[in-house]
Scaffold this active site. Structure first.
Site, PDB file in Angstrom:
ATOM      1  CG  ASP A 263       0.988   2.803   2.424  1.00 17.11           C
ATOM      2  OD1 ASP A 263       0.639   2.605   3.603  1.00 17.11           O
ATOM      3  OD2 ASP A 263       2.144   2.627   2.011  1.00 17.11           O
TER       4      ASP A 263
ATOM      5  CG  MET B 104       5.271  11.523   1.035  1.00 16.86           C
ATOM      6  SD  MET B 104       3.503  11.920   0.803  1.00 16.86           S
ATOM      7  CE  MET B 104       3.555  13.360  -0.260  1.00 16.86           C
TER       8      MET B 104
ATOM      9  CG  HIS C 181       6.978  -1.006   4.284  1.00 14.39           C
ATOM     10  ND1 HIS C 181       6.227  -0.117   5.018  1.00 14.39           N
ATOM     11  CD2 HIS C 181       7.277  -2.032   5.112  1.00 14.39           C
ATOM     12  CE1 HIS C 181       6.099  -0.583   6.252  1.00 14.39           C
ATOM     13  NE2 HIS C 181       6.712  -1.739   6.331  1.00 14.39           N
TER      14      HIS C 181
ATOM     15  CG  ASP D  83       2.162  -1.636   1.626  1.00 13.90           C
ATOM     16  OD1 ASP D  83       2.236  -2.827   1.260  1.00 13.90           O
ATOM     17  OD2 ASP D  83       3.071  -1.056   2.249  1.00 13.90           O
TER      18      ASP D  83
END
Length: 172
Positions: free
Chosen positions: A7, A20, A146, A151
């Site tokens: 994730d 990212m 999140h 996740d």
């Protein structure tokens, strides 16, 4: 084959232009105890405040995260240490997560240990229930918060449930 659920949290919609922020990975196996967390500093000055806010990280915090090449090398090492057979990336949103992981691996290491493809968990579920619009997220045991490791673990738990439901997936 060794399955990994990944994730990604990011500060924009595409890698290279945006960055990212963090990612989580879990080796899919009973217990889901082998996890990896990566946090990488921004690679550009561009970022969308609303995208970064989803991760719960401020821009100041993000600027202090690790060097992308070092984090990706650590991630590759962890994959190599935990893999039996070929590593395969699975994700909730493969189009988003895969593009970031693939771009960062190729940009910083010149290779991607996952190879050229991955699998989307929702598509596996749709095939199993023979409904191209089937919803699967109700199978998660925990809320989507999140935190990328949380996740990834929740999604890996769904993948284990699919195996229990009859999905033929050899998890070594």
């Amino acid at each position: 084959m060794s399955a990994y659920v990944v994730d990604v949290e990011a500060d924009g919609p595409i890698p290279g232009k945006y960055s990212m922020v963090s990612f989580g990975a879990v080796r899919v196996e009973p217990g889901l105890s082998r996890t990896f967390r990566g946090e990488v500093r921004p690679i550009s000055d561009l970022w969308l405040p609303e995208a970064l806010a989803i991760s719960g990280v401020t821009r100041e915090q993000h600027l202090r995260f690790g060097e992308p090449g070092e984090v990706m090398a650590d991630f590759e090492r962890w994959i190599q240490e935990t893999t039996r057979g070929k590593p395969v990336l699975f994700s909730d949103n493969l189009s988003f997560d895969w593009q970031y992981v693939n771009w960062y691996f190729h940009t910083y290491l010149g290779r991607n240990p996952f190879g050229w493809s991955g699998r989307r968990i929702g598509d596996l579920y749709c095939g199993m229930v023979k409904d191209g619009h089937a919803q699967w997220k109700h199978l998660r045991a925990t809320a989507h918060d999140h935190d990328p490791v949380n996740d990834a673990k929740a999604n890996a738990g769904v993948l284990l449930q699919l195996v229990d439901m009859g999905l033929k997936l050899n998890l070594k």
